[in-house]
Scaffold this active site. Sequence first.
Site, PDB file in Angstrom:
ATOM      1  N   CYS A  31       0.833  -1.207   0.000  1.00  0.00           N
ATOM      2  CA  CYS A  31       0.000   0.000   0.000  1.00  0.00           C
ATOM      3  C   CYS A  31       0.863   1.251   0.000  1.00  0.00           C
ATOM      4  O   CYS A  31       1.977   1.249   0.523  1.00  0.00           O
ATOM      5  CB  CYS A  31      -0.864   0.032   1.252  1.00  0.00           C
ATOM      6  SG  CYS A  31      -1.863  -1.439   1.438  1.00  0.00           S
ATOM      7  N   TYR A 170      -5.178 -13.061  -4.951  1.00  0.00           N
ATOM      8  CA  TYR A 170      -4.445 -12.824  -3.704  1.00  0.00           C
ATOM      9  C   TYR A 170      -5.041 -13.642  -2.559  1.00  0.00           C
ATOM     10  O   TYR A 170      -6.249 -13.565  -2.303  1.00  0.00           O
ATOM     11  CB  TYR A 170      -4.520 -11.330  -3.421  1.00  0.00           C
ATOM     12  CG  TYR A 170      -4.004 -10.797  -2.113  1.00  0.00           C
ATOM     13  CD1 TYR A 170      -2.885 -11.327  -1.488  1.00  0.00           C
ATOM     14  CD2 TYR A 170      -4.622  -9.700  -1.516  1.00  0.00           C
ATOM     15  CE1 TYR A 170      -2.411 -10.795  -0.299  1.00  0.00           C
ATOM     16  CE2 TYR A 170      -4.155  -9.146  -0.347  1.00  0.00           C
ATOM     17  CZ  TYR A 170      -3.051  -9.708   0.259  1.00  0.00           C
ATOM     18  OH  TYR A 170      -2.590  -9.159   1.431  1.00  0.00           O
ATOM     19  N   ASP A 270       4.898 -10.887   8.685  1.00  0.00           N
ATOM     20  CA  ASP A 270       5.363 -10.798   7.296  1.00  0.00           C
ATOM     21  C   ASP A 270       6.246  -9.554   7.150  1.00  0.00           C
ATOM     22  O   ASP A 270       7.435  -9.660   6.882  1.00  0.00           O
ATOM     23  CB  ASP A 270       4.153 -10.730   6.360  1.00  0.00           C
ATOM     24  CG  ASP A 270       4.548 -10.455   4.919  1.00  0.00           C
ATOM     25  OD1 ASP A 270       5.677 -10.803   4.542  1.00  0.00           O
ATOM     26  OD2 ASP A 270       3.731  -9.884   4.174  1.00  0.00           O
TER      27      ASP A 270
END
Length: 724
Positions: A31, A170, A270
């Site tokens: 993002c 995704y 992550d």
Amino acid sequence: MARDPKYDILFEPIQFGPKTMKNRFYQVPHCNGAGSERPGTQAAFRGTKAEGGWGGICTEACSIDYEADTAPSVLASLWDEGDIINLRHLCDSLHKWDALAGVELWHMGSAVANLDTRTAPSSPTQSTSDWSIGTYSHEPDEAEIIELQEMYVESAKRAVQCGFDIVYVYGSHGVLPVQFLSRFYNKRTDKYGGSFENRARFWLETIEKVKEAVGHECAIAVRISVDQIMGPEGVQAEDDGIGFIELATRRGLVDLWDVNVSTFSEWGEDAGPSRFYKANHQAPFTRHVKSVAKVPVINVGRFTSPDDMVHVINSGQADIIGGARPSISDPFLPKKVEEGRLEDIRECIGCNICVSRWERGAPLVCTQNPVANEEYRRGWHPEEFDQVEDAGSVLVVGAGPAGSECARVLGRRGYDVHLVEAEAEIGGHVRDVMRYPGMAEWSRITSYRQAQLDKLGNVEVHTNARLDAEAVLTYGADKVVLCTGSRWAADGFSHITMAGIPGIDAAAPHFATPDQVMAGKDIGERVVILDADGYFTGVSMAEMLADQGKQVSIVTQFADAAPLMEYTLEAPNLHRMMHEKGIAQYGGTWVEECEPGNVVKVRLFNLSRDGYKRTVEPRPGEPVRKAGSETTTIDADSVILVTARLSNNALYRSLWERRERWAEEEIAGIYQAGDCYAPRLTGDAIFDGHRIAREFESKNPQRPLPYRRERMIWGRDEEPLAAN
Ligand code: SF4
């Protein structure tokens, strides 16, 4: 310089599906707060990375339908013709530099809030969201499941119209497809629930339908959290994670696997902050994918070193180097490797301030790269600087983050710069911060700028030189920028009471600011940390002192210590660390007074101790609620003051008092940048030093120039213009 041949493998083309990527540098979806709504920002931000050599560049998550939004945080969307037009501009900006454009088709199932669209989201089993308070999902029947899959297909077709080369279905981070796959989220008893094959069905069918629709033109990519780091409850690499990749591979559905770990509710597993995770921390979970996938595999791991990247490929861990944060911190990383300029790489420090801005609903910023997301609206380029004819001389006082960045940019623009620092080394407060537990990578802030300053023949750096007002006035510079930083309040001042705390004095033995702690002041066994700041300093002090065997408590007005670290994804492991190291906390609490002595009596009060009802007849001079007075006393041998930072602006004030001398000494202007103007996050201080240097010829560089805003202008349909 030419590139070192040992890095050749990073520049080998690679084919997946109908597409060939020119090298192995790939910006995985992330993002930036531009979405489909700020097409100029979106295209310039990612187009700069394409210019810098990244071979593949993706959007952030891109909503497939009104059924999924993350307002107030901004994602891309492919809902209609307007989205196609805006994202086509992105694709054109990437193709201009021969980069492939990828789009990450996204639906987050039960986790979306839909605060904008007000649509009930679908998820395999009805539940409340584990991310968004107050959101319940709808459990689709089999006909509605087909409608959901059609949403993916229709948005994929729109992606083709934009010009995307890579279309993702995704499934990382706990989004809809992996909610179906997960035995934790999926409690269905029809053909989409129960056995592994049934749980995999939704995702496999969706990939198949998308491939059938657009696979002849686009590569079909799947991003998968091969392990959700939830233990046996979630998807595990050795179980359903690898199992799903095997299933899809047998059916030949996927052209490119983009592999990571985690769920959205804890996606710091992550995008691991450097405080807890070093480069390539996901390898134990992701390295097995290549043994079952028959197509190229991408791994991420905050890779900033080309040697690490080469190792990842040569060891058989992955074929392509995925980077989100490294590409934000340095959009020109591939080009610098190619040109043999490794010392110019501006390495990510893993602070996750970029993430924090999006999580707070704002556009991305970067601590290391002040140009990130400013390419369009301010017209900045990370590697190019407007040259100034007949540039004069500038004295920059203070070589912390703001000062060293300001001197770097002024130097690149052609000014004759003297950077003068009172201490023996440049770096300012970062010299302390990089010694906090887990924060060694923050040293990259200083090492990058030191290396750049060393290269500039027109910038002189003078250390061990403390200047007073007279010395500044008579230095001989045409202009002056003060970057003298900030300090911690010595009397317990904070915004909570807008006053110091009675009894506190950092000059006394039992009290210490973080600066004094790092300078070696003696700290007793029972330590109370007063933290009204809410970021890393208080908890870093706590961890460091707990590691020394001290008994540590944090007192904070926030509900929990360090709430800013909720946004940087550090909070979950931070709280685990505090629990494990026995660090106590008093939340929603502040301090009435400290009674000094051999043992300091710290009198705490609950911030909610006043009565909840207002008085019926207000009277001047009387409280409007029943005033609470109860306190709790805890004993401390040392009290650490993380209550507020104050600008070091005494030098500026002294110069201001002598402002009639400025013209006499032929000084055209004296400005302040960074913390000495207002204390702020390190990245914002660097930005301030950078900005003032970019806008140095403006009428008053102290005030930022207007920037280009992307918004609809009523009654007009032309491209938005700059405000001035
Ligand atoms: Fe890296 Fe921090 Fe920049 Fe994010 S904000 S890209 S973590 S340096």
